[in-house]
Write a protein that holds these residues in place. Structure first.
Motif, PDB file in Angstrom:
ATOM      1  N   LYS A  59       0.818  -1.210   0.000  1.00  0.00           N
ATOM      2  CA  LYS A  59       0.000   0.000   0.000  1.00  0.00           C
ATOM      3  C   LYS A  59       0.855   1.264   0.000  1.00  0.00           C
ATOM      4  O   LYS A  59       0.559   2.215  -0.723  1.00  0.00           O
ATOM      5  N   VAL A  60       1.924   1.276   0.791  1.00  0.00           N
ATOM      6  CA  VAL A  60       2.814   2.440   0.834  1.00  0.00           C
ATOM      7  C   VAL A  60       3.490   2.628  -0.518  1.00  0.00           C
ATOM      8  O   VAL A  60       3.589   3.746  -1.035  1.00  0.00           O
ATOM      9  N   SER A  61       3.930   1.535  -1.125  1.00  0.00           N
ATOM     10  CA  SER A  61       4.579   1.614  -2.430  1.00  0.00           C
ATOM     11  C   SER A  61       3.622   2.167  -3.485  1.00  0.00           C
ATOM     12  O   SER A  61       3.997   3.024  -4.286  1.00  0.00           O
ATOM     13  N   ALA A  62       2.389   1.691  -3.481  1.00  0.00           N
ATOM     14  CA  ALA A  62       1.404   2.186  -4.443  1.00  0.00           C
ATOM     15  C   ALA A  62       1.145   3.672  -4.217  1.00  0.00           C
ATOM     16  O   ALA A  62       1.098   4.463  -5.171  1.00  0.00           O
ATOM     17  N   PHE A  63       1.007   4.075  -2.970  1.00  0.00           N
ATOM     18  CA  PHE A  63       0.747   5.476  -2.652  1.00  0.00           C
ATOM     19  C   PHE A  63       1.892   6.379  -3.106  1.00  0.00           C
ATOM     20  O   PHE A  63       1.674   7.422  -3.715  1.00  0.00           O
ATOM     21  N   THR A  64       3.132   5.946  -2.834  1.00  0.00           N
ATOM     22  CA  THR A  64       4.277   6.782  -3.213  1.00  0.00           C
ATOM     23  C   THR A  64       4.447   6.860  -4.723  1.00  0.00           C
ATOM     24  O   THR A  64       5.018   7.823  -5.228  1.00  0.00           O
ATOM     25  N   GLN A  65       3.944   5.862  -5.450  1.00  0.00           N
ATOM     26  CA  GLN A  65       4.004   5.881  -6.909  1.00  0.00           C
ATOM     27  C   GLN A  65       2.785   6.565  -7.530  1.00  0.00           C
ATOM     28  O   GLN A  65       2.697   6.688  -8.753  1.00  0.00           O
ATOM     29  N   GLY A  66       1.857   6.983  -6.688  1.00  0.00           N
ATOM     30  CA  GLY A  66       0.669   7.674  -7.173  1.00  0.00           C
ATOM     31  C   GLY A  66      -0.280   6.782  -7.945  1.00  0.00           C
ATOM     32  O   GLY A  66      -0.913   7.203  -8.912  1.00  0.00           O
ATOM     33  N   THR A  67      -0.400   5.533  -7.524  1.00  0.00           N
ATOM     34  CA  THR A  67      -1.280   4.590  -8.203  1.00  0.00           C
ATOM     35  C   THR A  67      -2.067   3.802  -7.167  1.00  0.00           C
ATOM     36  O   THR A  67      -1.913   4.017  -5.967  1.00  0.00           O
ATOM     37  N   THR A  68      -2.905   2.911  -7.636  1.00  0.00           N
ATOM     38  CA  THR A  68      -3.668   2.068  -6.722  1.00  0.00           C
ATOM     39  C   THR A  68      -2.926   0.752  -6.528  1.00  0.00           C
ATOM     40  O   THR A  68      -2.060   0.378  -7.333  1.00  0.00           O
ATOM     41  N   VAL A  69      -3.276   0.047  -5.467  1.00  0.00           N
ATOM     42  CA  VAL A  69      -2.672  -1.253  -5.198  1.00  0.00           C
ATOM     43  C   VAL A  69      -2.980  -2.201  -6.355  1.00  0.00           C
ATOM     44  O   VAL A  69      -2.106  -2.921  -6.838  1.00  0.00           O
ATOM     45  N   ALA A  70      -4.220  -2.190  -6.830  1.00  0.00           N
ATOM     46  CA  ALA A  70      -4.605  -3.082  -7.925  1.00  0.00           C
ATOM     47  C   ALA A  70      -3.778  -2.814  -9.172  1.00  0.00           C
ATOM     48  O   ALA A  70      -3.268  -3.744  -9.807  1.00  0.00           O
ATOM     49  N   GLU A  71      -3.622  -1.549  -9.534  1.00  0.00           N
ATOM     50  CA  GLU A  71      -2.855  -1.212 -10.740  1.00  0.00           C
ATOM     51  C   GLU A  71      -1.380  -1.557 -10.560  1.00  0.00           C
ATOM     52  O   GLU A  71      -0.728  -2.053 -11.473  1.00  0.00           O
ATOM     53  N   LEU A  72      -0.840  -1.306  -9.383  1.00  0.00           N
ATOM     54  CA  LEU A  72       0.547  -1.657  -9.096  1.00  0.00           C
ATOM     55  C   LEU A  72       0.770  -3.153  -9.268  1.00  0.00           C
ATOM     56  O   LEU A  72       1.726  -3.582  -9.925  1.00  0.00           O
ATOM     57  N   LEU A  73      -0.128  -3.958  -8.713  1.00  0.00           N
ATOM     58  CA  LEU A  73       0.019  -5.408  -8.808  1.00  0.00           C
ATOM     59  C   LEU A  73      -0.217  -5.909 -10.227  1.00  0.00           C
ATOM     60  O   LEU A  73       0.465  -6.841 -10.679  1.00  0.00           O
ATOM     61  N   ARG A  74      -1.159  -5.305 -10.962  1.00  0.00           N
ATOM     62  CA  ARG A  74      -1.359  -5.698 -12.362  1.00  0.00           C
ATOM     63  C   ARG A  74      -0.089  -5.442 -13.178  1.00  0.00           C
ATOM     64  O   ARG A  74       0.311  -6.281 -13.985  1.00  0.00           O
ATOM     65  N   THR A  75       0.524  -4.293 -12.965  1.00  0.00           N
ATOM     66  CA  THR A  75       1.752  -3.948 -13.684  1.00  0.00           C
ATOM     67  C   THR A  75       2.868  -4.927 -13.339  1.00  0.00           C
ATOM     68  O   THR A  75       3.585  -5.406 -14.222  1.00  0.00           O
ATOM     69  N   LEU A  76       3.007  -5.239 -12.055  1.00  0.00           N
ATOM     70  CA  LEU A  76       4.026  -6.183 -11.610  1.00  0.00           C
ATOM     71  C   LEU A  76       3.798  -7.560 -12.224  1.00  0.00           C
ATOM     72  O   LEU A  76       4.728  -8.181 -12.757  1.00  0.00           O
ATOM     73  N   LEU A  77       2.561  -8.035 -12.209  1.00  0.00           N
ATOM     74  CA  LEU A  77       2.264  -9.351 -12.772  1.00  0.00           C
ATOM     75  C   LEU A  77       2.465  -9.372 -14.283  1.00  0.00           C
ATOM     76  O   LEU A  77       2.959 -10.357 -14.843  1.00  0.00           O
ATOM     77  N   GLU A  78       2.084  -8.294 -14.951  1.00  0.00           N
ATOM     78  CA  GLU A  78       2.275  -8.219 -16.403  1.00  0.00           C
ATOM     79  C   GLU A  78       3.760  -8.234 -16.761  1.00  0.00           C
ATOM     80  O   GLU A  78       4.175  -8.865 -17.731  1.00  0.00           O
ATOM     81  N   ARG A  79       4.573  -7.555 -15.952  1.00  0.00           N
ATOM     82  CA  ARG A  79       6.020  -7.524 -16.192  1.00  0.00           C
ATOM     83  C   ARG A  79       6.641  -8.897 -15.942  1.00  0.00           C
ATOM     84  O   ARG A  79       7.491  -9.360 -16.699  1.00  0.00           O
ATOM     85  N   GLU A  80       6.218  -9.561 -14.868  1.00  0.00           N
ATOM     86  CA  GLU A  80       6.795 -10.859 -14.510  1.00  0.00           C
ATOM     87  C   GLU A  80       6.257 -12.009 -15.355  1.00  0.00           C
ATOM     88  O   GLU A  80       6.938 -13.004 -15.556  1.00  0.00           O
ATOM     89  N   PHE A  81       5.037 -11.874 -15.848  1.00  0.00           N
ATOM     90  CA  PHE A  81       4.400 -12.930 -16.629  1.00  0.00           C
ATOM     91  C   PHE A  81       3.844 -12.364 -17.926  1.00  0.00           C
ATOM     92  O   PHE A  81       2.630 -12.323 -18.140  1.00  0.00           O
ATOM     93  N   PRO A  82       4.733 -11.931 -18.825  1.00  0.00           N
ATOM     94  CA  PRO A  82       4.244 -11.335 -20.075  1.00  0.00           C
ATOM     95  C   PRO A  82       3.531 -12.374 -20.926  1.00  0.00           C
ATOM     96  O   PRO A  82       3.836 -13.567 -20.862  1.00  0.00           O
ATOM     97  N   GLN A  83       2.591 -11.897 -21.716  1.00  0.00           N
ATOM     98  CA  GLN A  83       1.862 -12.807 -22.599  1.00  0.00           C
ATOM     99  C   GLN A  83       2.742 -13.100 -23.800  1.00  0.00           C
ATOM    100  O   GLN A  83       3.160 -12.197 -24.521  1.00  0.00           O
TER     101      GLN A  83
END
Length: 90
Positions: A59-83
């Protein structure tokens, strides 16, 4: 419980929900087509148990990046598991 109701007075309903306007609700749900992300088109819920400390760090990481937790995790998962091109949609 019935005694509590009689002591406090008669319970008053606040009213029913107004009838829905299907066209208005469709318009609201449509939103701005250009702002739709992949995750907004087809979604599936993923539940994950984490420690309270990990949740706080996310939550702190998402807040400091100016995004939501959901968007932060989607970005992380997309980066780690690209289609990959050989994959097919589920």
């Amino acid at each position: 419980m019935t005694e509590e109701r009689t002591q406090r007075g008669k319970r008053i309903a606040i009213g029913s929900r107004p009838p829905a306007n299907p066209q208005a609700e469709a318009w609201v749900r449509q939103g701005d087509g250009e702002s739709l992300l992949k995750g907004d088109l087809f979604t599936a819920r993923l539940t994950l148990d984490v420690t309270p400390a990990m949740r706080a760090r996310i939550k702190v990481s998402a807040f400091t990046q100016g995004t939501t937790v959901a968007e932060l995790l989607r970005t992380l998962l997309e980066r780690e598991f690209p289609q990959s091109r050989s994959e097919t949609s589920p």
